[in-house]
Write an enzyme that holds these catalytic residues in place. Structure first.
Site: not given
Ligand code: TYD
Length: 137
Positions: A54
């Site tokens: 992303h």
């Molecule tokens: P995601 O952004 O998909 O992880 P990555 O950075 O590996 O792509 O985040 C995973 C899940 O965690 C998503 O459901 C959102 C949640 N999340 C939070 O609730 N708070 C946060 O600060 C972050 C970074 C993620």
């Protein structure tokens, strides 16, 4: 003028100590290129898994391998660059609107992320085609 808001490795302070070393980040010390709003970290990443995938509209981040080693692959719409993070006293600064994936996690790795925005799903661009369309604007 050259756009200086580009990914770069930021060296963090190191306090050497025979009892074990220490590194810190402190708001206002001039090292962090944004105002800190949130810290999160990923851990227990199974071998072969990929995280990220992303970009952020406004979110700017500093990634630190507080343990272990992993690769961060950055794409700015034109070029991919891979950074291997494996030093707890270095941070990889990622400006907004950079697509990133994280992979090649060594067992036990921890990726700590400092950012200037509170969690908001609306700040995420999770669709690569949408990202490319934005970069062409
Ligand atoms: P995601 O952004 O998909 O992880 P990555 O950075 O590996 O792509 O985040 C995973 C899940 O965690 C998503 O459901 C959102 C949640 N999340 C939070 O609730 N708070 C946060 O600060 C972050 C970074 C993620």
């Amino acid at each position: 003028m050259e756009n200086k808001d580009i990914p770069c490795i930021i060296e963090l302070p190191r306090i050497y100590d025979p009892r074990g070393n220490l590194t810190f980040v402190q708001e206002g010390d001039g090292r962090l290129p944004f105002e800190l709003q949130r810290v999160y970290w990923t851990y227990d990443v199974p071998a072969g898994e990929e995280r990220g995938g992303h970009a952020h509209r406004e979110g700017r981040e500093l990634l630190v391998a507080t343990g272990g080693s992993f690769n961060v692959n950055l794409f700015d719409g034109r070029t991919w660059t891979t950074y291997t993070l494996n030093r707890p006293y270095q941070g990889l600064y990622i400006p907004a609107r950079i697509w990133r994936t994280l992979d090649n996690f060594a067992s036990g790795s921890v990726c700590m992320v400092l950012t200037n925005v509170k969690y908001d799903e609306a700040d995420y661009i999770r669709d690569f085609d949408e990202y490319m369309a934005l970069q062409k604007q």
